[in-house]
Design a protein around this motif. Structure first.
Motif, PDB file in Angstrom:
ATOM      1  N   TYR A   1      -4.242   4.179  -2.766  1.00 14.91           N
ATOM      2  CA  TYR A   1      -4.652   3.556  -1.515  1.00 14.91           C
ATOM      3  C   TYR A   1      -4.954   4.467  -0.338  1.00 14.91           C
ATOM      4  CZ  TYR A   1      -3.589  -0.776  -3.922  1.00 14.91           C
ATOM      5  OH  TYR A   1      -3.564  -1.785  -4.823  1.00 14.91           O
ATOM      6  N   PHE A   2      -4.014   5.157   0.279  1.00 15.94           N
ATOM      7  CA  PHE A   2      -4.334   5.960   1.460  1.00 15.94           C
ATOM      8  C   PHE A   2      -3.821   7.395   1.296  1.00 15.94           C
ATOM      9  CE2 PHE A   2      -4.005   1.631   3.029  1.00 15.94           C
ATOM     10  CZ  PHE A   2      -5.023   1.527   3.953  1.00 15.94           C
TER      11      PHE A   2
ATOM     12  N   THR B   1      -8.492   4.724  -3.645  1.00 24.27           N
ATOM     13  CA  THR B   1      -7.864   5.439  -2.538  1.00 24.27           C
ATOM     14  C   THR B   1      -8.806   5.574  -1.350  1.00 24.27           C
ATOM     15  OG1 THR B   1      -6.559   6.720  -4.116  1.00 24.27           O
ATOM     16  CG2 THR B   1      -6.709   7.580  -1.886  1.00 24.27           C
ATOM     17  N   ARG B   2      -8.299   5.263  -0.177  1.00 25.53           N
ATOM     18  CA  ARG B   2      -9.035   5.548   1.058  1.00 25.53           C
ATOM     19  C   ARG B   2      -8.658   6.952   1.500  1.00 25.53           C
ATOM     20  NH1 ARG B   2      -8.403   1.508   6.002  1.00 25.53           N
ATOM     21  NH2 ARG B   2      -9.360   0.154   4.415  1.00 25.53           N
TER      22      ARG B   2
ATOM     23  N   ASN C   1      -4.287  11.292   3.552  1.00 21.71           N
ATOM     24  CA  ASN C   1      -4.832  11.868   4.780  1.00 21.71           C
ATOM     25  C   ASN C   1      -4.423  13.326   4.899  1.00 21.71           C
ATOM     26  OD1 ASN C   1      -5.963  11.636   7.632  1.00 21.71           O
ATOM     27  ND2 ASN C   1      -3.860  12.308   8.051  1.00 21.71           N
TER      28      ASN C   1
ATOM     29  N   PHE D   1      -4.415   8.910  12.538  1.00 17.70           N
ATOM     30  CA  PHE D   1      -4.428   8.200  11.257  1.00 17.70           C
ATOM     31  C   PHE D   1      -3.526   6.968  11.315  1.00 17.70           C
ATOM     32  CE2 PHE D   1      -2.248   7.469   7.202  1.00 17.70           C
ATOM     33  CZ  PHE D   1      -3.326   7.173   6.392  1.00 17.70           C
TER      34      PHE D   1
ATOM     35  N   ILE E   1       0.922   5.131   1.181  1.00 19.41           N
ATOM     36  CA  ILE E   1       0.236   5.918   2.209  1.00 19.41           C
ATOM     37  C   ILE E   1       0.826   7.316   2.226  1.00 19.41           C
ATOM     38  CG2 ILE E   1      -0.312   6.107   4.667  1.00 19.41           C
ATOM     39  CD1 ILE E   1       0.356   2.995   4.727  1.00 19.41           C
TER      40      ILE E   1
ATOM     41  N   CYS F   1      -8.856  10.009   4.148  1.00 19.87           N
ATOM     42  CA  CYS F   1      -9.064  10.198   5.589  1.00 19.87           C
ATOM     43  C   CYS F   1      -8.834  11.651   5.986  1.00 19.87           C
ATOM     44  CB  CYS F   1      -8.118   9.301   6.387  1.00 19.87           C
ATOM     45  SG  CYS F   1      -8.208   7.550   5.942  1.00 19.87           S
TER      46      CYS F   1
ATOM     47  N   ASN G   1       0.825  -1.200   0.000  1.00 19.11           N
ATOM     48  CA  ASN G   1       0.000   0.000   0.000  1.00 19.11           C
ATOM     49  C   ASN G   1       0.862   1.254   0.000  1.00 19.11           C
ATOM     50  OD1 ASN G   1      -2.495  -1.348   0.138  1.00 19.11           O
ATOM     51  ND2 ASN G   1      -2.296  -1.581   2.355  1.00 19.11           N
TER      52      ASN G   1
ATOM     53  N   ASN H   1      -5.194   2.986  11.128  1.00 18.97           N
ATOM     54  CA  ASN H   1      -4.981   2.145   9.949  1.00 18.97           C
ATOM     55  C   ASN H   1      -3.867   1.136  10.212  1.00 18.97           C
ATOM     56  OD1 ASN H   1      -6.725   3.452   7.708  1.00 18.97           O
ATOM     57  ND2 ASN H   1      -5.680   5.181   8.667  1.00 18.97           N
TER      58      ASN H   1
ATOM     59  N   ASP I   1       4.235  -1.882   3.465  1.00 13.31           N
ATOM     60  CA  ASP I   1       3.604  -0.654   2.973  1.00 13.31           C
ATOM     61  C   ASP I   1       4.659   0.433   2.833  1.00 13.31           C
ATOM     62  OD1 ASP I   1       1.135  -1.850   2.978  1.00 13.31           O
ATOM     63  OD2 ASP I   1       0.571  -1.097   4.966  1.00 13.31           O
TER      64      ASP I   1
END
Length: 286
Positions: free
Chosen positions: A44-45, A261-262, A47, A271, A33, A264, A31, A275, A281
């Motif tokens: 994926y992530f 994508t997540r 924030n 965060f 991030i 947040c 992933n 997660n 990752d």
């Protein structure tokens, strides 16, 4: 890896450094991030603590019709401002030259601009003020102040540098005064949300995007009272519009990336704890 432009330009964005960053990426990872979201890079992530920024990502991801409707209204009015400049430049230039050649005093100039703004309210009600998020009183106050101060500064600078502005230069300055009034109108609304201006989250994010696009050098700055205080970008911003950006938000590649994508909106530590970040990752922290 395909590279996409930022949804929103940020000072300190890493677009110009991607060639260096890409060379230092791990060969493989599970992933991706990004804890502090400044741009889309992979998947994926992402924030960020800014609620407005994260909602922008979510609305683009969902292709939210109401959000795009708000955005198109604001951008549409921006285009109409040029027509207003075309219609009233001759009248406003006469007022300036009357002041410049001392046919009217500073006080009389202010009086004439007051009258002009009152008259223009009714003439502009259909093209501009039908937008429910438009506050006539704020716009009138900003327009009044901007036109008056602009003419005062133009005369002062012409005397200081011993050079008269050409007609095109004068027009650009008048256009800047009118368009900066539109910008400052929305900046004031944004700063008074929940203090008399209760608007939908989608309209709030559309206004957030607008003032971020047209503020000087895309700066992101708040004063000690928590108010966004960056001025309008200036004459060079007169020709800007958000047409291409809105079109880009409809881009299938952008949408497909965001669907993977997540998104947040948390404090950095929250965060991380919320997660399940694993050994394979890859996290980008700037």
């Amino acid at each position: 890896m395909s590279t996409l432009k930022p949804l929103l330009k940020y000072p300190g964005g890493k677009g110009s450094e991607l060639s260096i960053i890409n060379k230092n990426l791990p060969e493989s990872f599970n992933n991706y991030i990004e804890v502090i979201c400044l741009h889309i890079v992979f998947k994926y992530f992402i924030n960020d603590i800014s609620r407005d920024l994260i909602l922008l990502y979510k609305y683009v991801k969902k292709q939210d019709k109401e959000f795009f409707g708000e955005l198109n209204l604001i951008d549409g009015n921006w285009h109409k401002l040029k027509d207003i400049v075309d219609q009233y430049f001759k009248l406003l230039s006469k007022k300036y030259y009357s002041y410049k050649y001392e046919k009217c005093s500073c006080y009389n100039l202010q009086t004439q601009i007051d009258r002009f703004v009152r008259n223009i309210e009714n003439k502009l009600r259909v093209p501009l003020f039908t937008f429910n998020g438009f506050d006539i009183d704020i716009f009138k106050r900003q327009l009044n102040s901007n036109l008056f101060n602009k003419m005062i500064r133009i005369k002062s600078n012409e005397q200081k540098y011993k050079r008269d502005l050409e007609i095109k230069e004068l027009r650009d300055n008048i256009e800047c005064a009118i368009k900066s009034a539109y910008y400052m109108h929305f900046r004031e609304i944004y700063n008074t949300l929940n203090k008399g201006h209760n608007i939908s989250p989608r309209r709030r994010v559309a206004i957030f995007l607008f003032i971020r696009e047209y503020c000087f050098s895309s700066m992101f700055r708040f004063n000690s009272d928590g108010n966004f205080n960056v001025p309008y970008g200036g004459i060079s911003y007169n020709k800007k519009n958000m047409d291409e950006k809105i079109e880009y938000y409809r881009n299938k590649n952008v949408i497909n990336k965001l669907k993977k994508t997540r998104i947040c909106c948390d404090d950095f530590a929250k965060f991380i704890n919320k997660n399940e970040i694993k050994k394979d990752d890859f996290m980008f922290i700037d």
